[in-house]
Design a protein around this motif. Structure first.
Motif, PDB file in Angstrom:
ATOM      1  N   ARG A   1       0.188   0.291   9.527  1.00 55.87           N
ATOM      2  CA  ARG A   1      -0.656  -0.716   8.886  1.00 55.87           C
ATOM      3  C   ARG A   1      -1.658  -0.063   7.938  1.00 55.87           C
ATOM      4  O   ARG A   1      -2.250   0.975   8.240  1.00 55.87           O
ATOM      5  CB  ARG A   1      -1.405  -1.502   9.961  1.00 55.87           C
ATOM      6  N   ASP A   2      -1.823  -0.680   6.787  1.00 55.61           N
ATOM      7  CA  ASP A   2      -2.794  -0.222   5.766  1.00 55.61           C
ATOM      8  C   ASP A   2      -2.524   1.214   5.312  1.00 55.61           C
ATOM      9  O   ASP A   2      -3.461   1.946   4.975  1.00 55.61           O
ATOM     10  CB  ASP A   2      -4.229  -0.346   6.296  1.00 55.61           C
ATOM     11  N   ARG A   3      -1.260   1.625   5.304  1.00 59.14           N
ATOM     12  CA  ARG A   3      -0.919   2.971   4.816  1.00 59.14           C
ATOM     13  C   ARG A   3       0.018   2.863   3.620  1.00 59.14           C
ATOM     14  O   ARG A   3       0.959   3.627   3.480  1.00 59.14           O
ATOM     15  CB  ARG A   3      -0.260   3.791   5.933  1.00 59.14           C
ATOM     16  N   ASN A   4      -0.242   1.912   2.761  1.00 58.02           N
ATOM     17  CA  ASN A   4       0.616   1.669   1.605  1.00 58.02           C
ATOM     18  C   ASN A   4       0.545   2.825   0.614  1.00 58.02           C
ATOM     19  O   ASN A   4      -0.536   3.377   0.354  1.00 58.02           O
ATOM     20  CB  ASN A   4       0.184   0.381   0.902  1.00 58.02           C
ATOM     21  N   ASP A   5       1.702   3.178   0.060  1.00 58.70           N
ATOM     22  CA  ASP A   5       1.730   4.211  -0.978  1.00 58.70           C
ATOM     23  C   ASP A   5       1.167   3.610  -2.261  1.00 58.70           C
ATOM     24  O   ASP A   5       1.710   2.635  -2.791  1.00 58.70           O
ATOM     25  CB  ASP A   5       3.163   4.691  -1.206  1.00 58.70           C
ATOM     26  N   PRO A   6       0.087   4.190  -2.802  1.00 65.75           N
ATOM     27  CA  PRO A   6      -0.536   3.609  -4.007  1.00 65.75           C
ATOM     28  C   PRO A   6       0.379   3.606  -5.226  1.00 65.75           C
ATOM     29  O   PRO A   6       0.224   2.772  -6.114  1.00 65.75           O
ATOM     30  CB  PRO A   6      -1.777   4.487  -4.233  1.00 65.75           C
ATOM     31  N   ARG A   7       1.340   4.512  -5.274  1.00 65.87           N
ATOM     32  CA  ARG A   7       2.254   4.542  -6.415  1.00 65.87           C
ATOM     33  C   ARG A   7       3.155   3.297  -6.411  1.00 65.87           C
ATOM     34  O   ARG A   7       3.404   2.716  -7.468  1.00 65.87           O
ATOM     35  CB  ARG A   7       3.128   5.809  -6.380  1.00 65.87           C
ATOM     36  N   ILE A   8       3.610   2.888  -5.238  1.00 63.39           N
ATOM     37  CA  ILE A   8       4.458   1.697  -5.158  1.00 63.39           C
ATOM     38  C   ILE A   8       3.664   0.459  -5.584  1.00 63.39           C
ATOM     39  O   ILE A   8       4.174  -0.393  -6.320  1.00 63.39           O
ATOM     40  CB  ILE A   8       5.019   1.531  -3.729  1.00 63.39           C
ATOM     41  N   LEU A   9       2.425   0.380  -5.163  1.00 60.78           N
ATOM     42  CA  LEU A   9       1.590  -0.754  -5.573  1.00 60.78           C
ATOM     43  C   LEU A   9       1.377  -0.742  -7.086  1.00 60.78           C
ATOM     44  O   LEU A   9       1.266  -1.804  -7.708  1.00 60.78           O
ATOM     45  CB  LEU A   9       0.244  -0.710  -4.848  1.00 60.78           C
ATOM     46  N   GLU A  10       1.344   0.451  -7.679  1.00 59.27           N
ATOM     47  CA  GLU A  10       1.216   0.570  -9.134  1.00 59.27           C
ATOM     48  C   GLU A  10       2.446  -0.016  -9.834  1.00 59.27           C
ATOM     49  O   GLU A  10       2.327  -0.672 -10.871  1.00 59.27           O
ATOM     50  CB  GLU A  10       1.050   2.046  -9.517  1.00 59.27           C
ATOM     51  N   TYR A  11       3.637   0.199  -9.274  1.00 62.78           N
ATOM     52  CA  TYR A  11       4.865  -0.319  -9.891  1.00 62.78           C
ATOM     53  C   TYR A  11       4.838  -1.845  -9.980  1.00 62.78           C
ATOM     54  O   TYR A  11       5.358  -2.429 -10.928  1.00 62.78           O
ATOM     55  CB  TYR A  11       6.110   0.120  -9.111  1.00 62.78           C
ATOM     56  N   PHE A  12       4.235  -2.494  -8.979  1.00 61.58           N
ATOM     57  CA  PHE A  12       4.219  -3.957  -8.961  1.00 61.58           C
ATOM     58  C   PHE A  12       3.409  -4.551 -10.116  1.00 61.58           C
ATOM     59  O   PHE A  12       3.545  -5.745 -10.403  1.00 61.58           O
ATOM     60  CB  PHE A  12       3.684  -4.471  -7.619  1.00 61.58           C
ATOM     61  N   LYS A  13       2.596  -3.740 -10.779  1.00 56.73           N
ATOM     62  CA  LYS A  13       1.863  -4.225 -11.951  1.00 56.73           C
ATOM     63  C   LYS A  13       2.821  -4.567 -13.090  1.00 56.73           C
ATOM     64  O   LYS A  13       2.468  -5.309 -14.001  1.00 56.73           O
ATOM     65  CB  LYS A  13       0.845  -3.186 -12.414  1.00 56.73           C
TER      66      LYS A  13
END
Length: 352
Positions: A199-211
């Motif tokens: 939980r709450d260990r999301n890879d920030p790069r993947i969240l960047e792709y969703f932009k």
């Protein structure tokens, strides 16, 4: 281009510079680059002395390297021919001819010079023969070697010097670009991007792709458990200046852009894959296995850890190979190297 003398924008083609005993310089500018050109005299016009006969090539190693074996034609440079013009004649990139002949920037060639031209049609035929009579996979070239090759696909502007039909010095500007979206894709692979369990260990790069997929639900775009293969493809294309689908659905790429020639695998092509259960995955073509039955891919949300990875996929699972509508492909795009994969199975569960 912007004409500073007349203080206004003028058409780039044709570009005419009046005569000047001291030569003239022009700066061409675009959003991504600027390059200096000049009508200064190029170096000596006499053709270079013929090189001594090369020593016999050593016997090939027993184990193949994974790289496509080049074969060559020859071309005698005519008065007024540039490297770009010769490349267009043979449907290859001017960089490929330059590499085959040891020519570096500013890519000067001279009349009567004999050039080696990569015979990409022969190489493609060999590739098809391998597919018809599959051999054991040799493991392919390393990911580091692939990364070095892909850097040649960056958006560069090259200057090519030549002498035109009137023997006057001339400068051509050429945009060097070969599937440039593969460069950020490889860079993300080298960063070790993957889904982080917990939980709450999301890879920030993947969240960047969703932009790159703004229509995706905000809650889905806030966690790396959301399938991100299409977001990764859109993000990489956008980084290279190409328009994707802006959708997080892999199937959105089915009619995007344009098909490759005869729907064949080509370097950097977007491959839309369909699994037996009807689910889809989207990835980039990085190469082809030695047996010709598997494509080597580079994509997001694949592999055992749902990472950005190099993985193999059977060619018969690919529904479509697509290129951006405004991307100029060449014959050498369809001659692929054998690139090492991570040996992780590509399945519906490993990509969703």
């Amino acid at each position: 281009m912007f004409d500073k003398v007349r203080d206004k924008w003028v058409d780039l083609e044709p570009l005419a510079c009046g005569p000047s005993p001291k030569g003239q310089s022009v700066t061409l500018m675009a959003p991504d680059f600027s390059a200096q050109t000049s009508t200064r005299a190029h170096d000596k016009t006499t053709p270079p002395k013929p090189a001594p006969k090369p020593a016999p090539a050593p016997a090939p190693a027993a184990k193949p390297t994974g790289a496509a074996v080049p074969t060559f034609k020859t071309h005698k440079v005519a008065q007024g021919e540039s490297l770009a013009k010769i490349a267009a004649l043979y449907h290859v990139r001017y960089q490929a001819i330059a590499r085959a002949n040891g020519i570096t920037s500013p890519f000067i060639i001279r009349p009567s010079q004999i050039l080696r031209i990569p015979d990409v049609q022969a190489a493609a035929a060999t590739q098809e023969q391998r597919r018809a009579a599959p051999a054991a996979n040799d493991g392919g070239i390393s990911h580091a070697a692939l990364g070095q090759m892909l850097t040649e696909g960056r958006n560069y502007l090259h200057t090519l010097y030549l002498r035109n039909a009137e023997a006057h010095p001339q400068t051509d500007l050429m945009h060097a670009s070969r599937a440039p979206w593969m460069v950020p894709a490889q860079e993300e692979f080298e960063k070790g991007v993957r889904r982080r369990p917990g939980r709450d260990r999301n890879d920030p790069r993947i969240l960047e792709y969703f932009k790159a997929t703004p229509a995706l639900d905000k809650r889905a775009a806030a966690v790396d458990e959301t399938a991100y293969c299409a977001a990764f493809a859109n993000w990489c294309l956008g980084r290279a200046g190409y328009k994707g689908t802006a959708s997080a659905l892999a199937l959105s790429f089915k009619k995007w852009g344009r098909p490759t020639r005869d729907n064949r695998p080509a370097l950097g092509a977007v491959a839309l894959i369909m699994f037996k259960n009807g689910q889809h995955h989207v990835t980039f073509v990085a190469g082809i296995a030695a047996n010709g039955r598997l494509i080597a891919t580079l994509g997001g949300n694949q592999g055992n850890a749902h990472e950005v990875s190099h993985s193999y996929c059977p060619t018969d699972r690919v529904v479509a190979f697509r290129y951006p509508a405004d991307y100029p492909d060449y014959d050498d795009d369809y001659v692929l190297h054998n690139v090492a994969g991570d040996h992780a199975p590509m399945s519906a569960s490993s990509t969703h």
